[in-house]
Design a protein around this motif. Sequence first.
Motif, PDB file in Angstrom:
ATOM      1  N   GLU A  99       0.830  -1.200   0.000  1.00 47.94           N
ATOM      2  CA  GLU A  99       0.000   0.000   0.000  1.00 47.94           C
ATOM      3  C   GLU A  99       0.867   1.255   0.000  1.00 47.94           C
ATOM      4  OE1 GLU A  99      -3.533   2.175   2.649  1.00 47.94           O
ATOM      5  OE2 GLU A  99      -2.479   0.404   3.430  1.00 47.94           O
ATOM      6  N   ALA A 100       1.943   1.219   0.809  1.00 45.31           N
ATOM      7  CA  ALA A 100       2.857   2.365   0.849  1.00 45.31           C
ATOM      8  C   ALA A 100       3.505   2.580  -0.515  1.00 45.31           C
ATOM      9  CB  ALA A 100       3.922   2.141   1.916  1.00 45.31           C
ATOM     10  N   ARG A 101       3.894   1.509  -1.170  1.00 47.49           N
ATOM     11  CA  ARG A 101       4.521   1.619  -2.490  1.00 47.49           C
ATOM     12  C   ARG A 101       3.549   2.204  -3.510  1.00 47.49           C
ATOM     13  NH1 ARG A 101       6.518  -2.955  -2.435  1.00 47.49           N
ATOM     14  NH2 ARG A 101       8.688  -2.441  -1.934  1.00 47.49           N
ATOM     15  N   THR A 102       2.280   1.861  -3.391  1.00 41.53           N
ATOM     16  CA  THR A 102       1.270   2.394  -4.311  1.00 41.53           C
ATOM     17  C   THR A 102       0.980   3.862  -4.033  1.00 41.53           C
ATOM     18  OG1 THR A 102       0.241   0.207  -4.521  1.00 41.53           O
ATOM     19  CG2 THR A 102      -1.087   2.110  -5.150  1.00 41.53           C
ATOM     20  N   GLU A 103       0.790   4.197  -2.757  1.00 39.19           N
ATOM     21  CA  GLU A 103       0.447   5.567  -2.393  1.00 39.19           C
ATOM     22  C   GLU A 103       1.594   6.544  -2.646  1.00 39.19           C
ATOM     23  OE1 GLU A 103      -2.259   7.005  -1.316  1.00 39.19           O
ATOM     24  OE2 GLU A 103      -3.569   5.246  -1.152  1.00 39.19           O
ATOM     25  N   LEU A 104       2.823   6.066  -2.480  1.00 39.30           N
ATOM     26  CA  LEU A 104       3.990   6.946  -2.573  1.00 39.30           C
ATOM     27  C   LEU A 104       4.848   6.598  -3.782  1.00 39.30           C
ATOM     28  CD1 LEU A 104       4.981   6.760   1.210  1.00 39.30           C
ATOM     29  CD2 LEU A 104       3.563   8.506   0.119  1.00 39.30           C
ATOM     30  N   ARG A 105       4.188   6.178  -4.850  1.00 37.65           N
ATOM     31  CA  ARG A 105       4.903   5.654  -6.019  1.00 37.65           C
ATOM     32  C   ARG A 105       5.996   6.606  -6.509  1.00 37.65           C
ATOM     33  NH1 ARG A 105       3.461   1.924  -9.766  1.00 37.65           N
ATOM     34  NH2 ARG A 105       1.361   1.815  -8.902  1.00 37.65           N
ATOM     35  N   GLN A 106       5.664   7.883  -6.683  1.00 38.08           N
ATOM     36  CA  GLN A 106       6.631   8.818  -7.249  1.00 38.08           C
ATOM     37  C   GLN A 106       7.798   9.090  -6.309  1.00 38.08           C
ATOM     38  OE1 GLN A 106       5.249  12.880  -7.606  1.00 38.08           O
ATOM     39  NE2 GLN A 106       3.586  12.512  -6.164  1.00 38.08           N
ATOM     40  N   TYR A 107       7.599   8.891  -5.010  1.00 35.86           N
ATOM     41  CA  TYR A 107       8.671   9.134  -4.048  1.00 35.86           C
ATOM     42  C   TYR A 107       9.534   7.893  -3.820  1.00 35.86           C
ATOM     43  CZ  TYR A 107       5.708  13.153  -2.959  1.00 35.86           C
ATOM     44  OH  TYR A 107       4.950  14.297  -3.041  1.00 35.86           O
ATOM     45  N   CYS A 108       8.981   6.717  -4.061  1.00 37.51           N
ATOM     46  CA  CYS A 108       9.690   5.477  -3.750  1.00 37.51           C
ATOM     47  C   CYS A 108      10.566   4.991  -4.891  1.00 37.51           C
ATOM     48  CB  CYS A 108       8.692   4.378  -3.389  1.00 37.51           C
ATOM     49  SG  CYS A 108       7.788   4.703  -1.855  1.00 37.51           S
TER      50      CYS A 108
END
Length: 958
Positions: free
Chosen positions: A326-335
């Motif tokens: 979920e974190a990878r999806t929500e913060l895609r551009q930052y990760c």
Amino acid sequence: MVYIRFSRCFQRHVVFKCQNGHGCSNGHSRSHSHSHSHSHRDCDNGEIMGSFIFLDDAIQSFPSAEVVKLKDDDEGGMGVGVGVGIRISKMPLVLSSTTTSDTSTDTDTDTDTNHDTDTDHDHDALVHKSLNYLTSLAFTGQRKSLAALPQLMQTIPPQRLASHTPETIHRNYDRVMDLLTRGRDRSSSHHHHHQPRPEAEAGHELEKKSLLSITKVGLAFDESDARAVIAEFPQICLYDIHELEDRIKFMISPCTTTSTIIDKTPSPNFYNILRKGYGAGLSIEQATKAIGAVPQFLSLHYEDSRKPSMIYFYKSLHIPPISINEARTELRQYCLGCDASDVCSFAYLHSLGVSWDQIRMLLEAFPTLTYSERDPSWDLLDRSMRSELGEEMLHYLRKRLQISNADVHSMLKVHSRLSSYRVENIASTLDALQFRLNLSSSELNRVVLRMPSIIGIHVNNTVTTSSLDRKINFFLKEVQLSPHQLKTAVLKQPSLLQYSLESLRSKCDFLVEELAIPESSLARIISASPVTLGLSLDQNLRPTVATLKGRCNLSSRELGEIVITCPTILALSQKRKIEPCLTFLSTNLLISSNTELGNVIKRAPRILQQGIDTSLARKITMLKEALQTQTKVRKGKIDKQLILIESAQILKDNPALLTTTNLILQNRIKKCEIEPRKDIATTFTKRGVGRKRMFELTEHSKFQAGDDIPTRFPPPRRIQSKAIYNTSMNTLSLYAFVSGSIYPPDDINQVRGQRKAGGLAIFFPQMLGRDNDFDFDSAMNMSFGMPMPQNEGGSKPQNGLILVGFPFLRPSRNRCDMYACHGALKVVLQLLKQAATKQNMKGTKVDVKIYTDSSYAWKLLKNSTQLEKWGSLASEEDFVYDGDGPATMVNRDLLFPLTKTMHRLVTNEVTNRHGDKVVVGDVRINFFHSGDYYDSHNYMHALNLKAKTVAKWQFNKG
């Protein structure tokens, strides 16, 4: 007094204006350094004049400001290169106390003496002395103890340790403990474990009284937990306490407009936001738990931000894989490009009740919050990519260019050999580019992100003249560009420095010899349109010149003078721009000869830059409507044919009207309507005033072919009126228009290699508003896996419109255009299969025409015989490109499957779902450029917009 200080917390150069009148004195006496260092922080309470990513931008805006120079890092660590260093050397500098914290007179004297020691032995001794003391202080009573010494030696740069003494480290330790515990009791047993050195005892009592006034915010650790945090993250004892205070204060300050700040401000000034009392809005409890579990959230250096392993988050913090996804999806551009443990740490933050918007704000505010991924992701792997990326290289790029992990990832994606470059070579190349082209740091950032391969250019002049200097000398000495013109050209087209000298000279020779352009005008052309030097002579420049000379009856000299006036004209697409525009002008201005068309272009060459639908057609319509209104008022009746002739004559007499903006022309027309006595024809007649023409055009020379060269464009007609079946002639005709696009669109100011998505728009106009025997919906679904749904503004099979995302890797405009052509062929295949189930197609002549607005696709597909030959090959391994243009520009993974589909149709190697052979007729397939069909602009403008829409839909879908 104004001064510039680098905020490590926010990685910004902040400009302050002191309000106390005495400013930040440089001071030469070391005995006064303590008071001066306090004055810097006193001035921090003054007015913030600005905040800049790069120091030279701050210097340019505030040339009289004093620069507070950091002691614990090189200039590259602040996003500053050699070019800026030279400028800084001429400015007043204030030695910052931000590394050693506010120290007493004796301590500062001792530190500076050691720091200024010339011998490497003394320097190394000081480093080891500081490191040993930091280790003993941080790990006393902890399990790690001195076993962590080798690891600290690898993770902490020596220059940071060299700027400290055991005394300053101990003082910072006390301050960090106070910050983490919000003013702990200093009579605790902690002081029995760590007795300060005798020479450092002076001044401690004064500091105890003033410490709470300095440290106004803090966390809620007890002493044992605070010591555990320091043991886990001992680098914190080397940080400036004020920077740590800023970090914590921002984390726990209230947040009211998180999403607004991030969404509506391109580069928010988070330091100013903090000064206004706002931040990310975490509670003290959330911040304390987060830092207790992951102390690296306080990292002020890129090197220090590496989090614990993923195992730690799984087993110790019990973060489930679903939360990490979920974190990878929500913060895609930052990760993107970040270490996997970063994603886990953000998932842990979210588990504490911190919203995704709050986490995004933390990531925007604190660039050092993430660590660079050392293992290349699957989309980076190729033969030239190293199996493990160098940490030093990754950190240097982020610091020097002040870019994110995602930007570094994009650079590696475009130029994989960057992974093998040494930091010393990268630094020397960036220094050379910045110094020799006189680039600011932000301009260097723009050039490198747009063309990462430029980092590989040879800049060493030790043995022979470097490649960089040979190119610069060519432009400055042979072409006579000024340094400013060269800089302007490189900023527009960074690849200019990577073209071979042979290629550059051949383009310049072409301009001089074939267009009779004076050598003195080359500088203007290259500066205004450097992309011209990147075009192919045989594939672009000569065909464009031939079209303009033939369609407009221009001599070489006349066309050369037009190019001098409007240098970008040679960079326009022959098929997508020039030919459709000339045809539109001929039709709508009632131009009867090529000479008359040439006169219009000579008088206003920038007409060719205008969009047909968005500019030219609207201006002509505005003028016609204005003439109709005026005629109706004066005469009471309207003759539309006379209006058409009059409007065309006005524009032929004054074609510059077509190069102005729609709004300006509209305002001029309104003035005529307000004053009835003003005649529109008289008002818009060209006068002999205005700007002086920069270049005078010569007398018109006649071509032997005469003025009445017949246009090869067919007359206007609507394709959807053409019948699909012609039973009397036993023929079947299918027409398709295709376009591709990408999102986000290419932008010279953005890094190449960033994540993109592609979209395709395919339109069969014969299906529009007509009942036929085809099940177009079924043909679409059989050809594509997941078209854009109609309820989301997508495909409309009932109208012959298909919108689908690009399904392959490396989406680009060219690749999307190529696959759109193949997509149309796949639909044609399904339609012919349907026809074969309803009638005997044997002997039926099937004519398939596919129109693309891509010159790239058209040049590869225009030779049907060649396509059929390639399609007859057994496999892609047998495919050798022998068409026009370089083989390196061919997308084999898309071109060869297209030829196979075409070969199946032409040779009737078609089977149904049961495996039985199906006869689909005598099929002939041809690809055309949409510019070859006059009526195509009715479709292509709308189709381009649809392709962009579906590309954005595909991008957001992830």
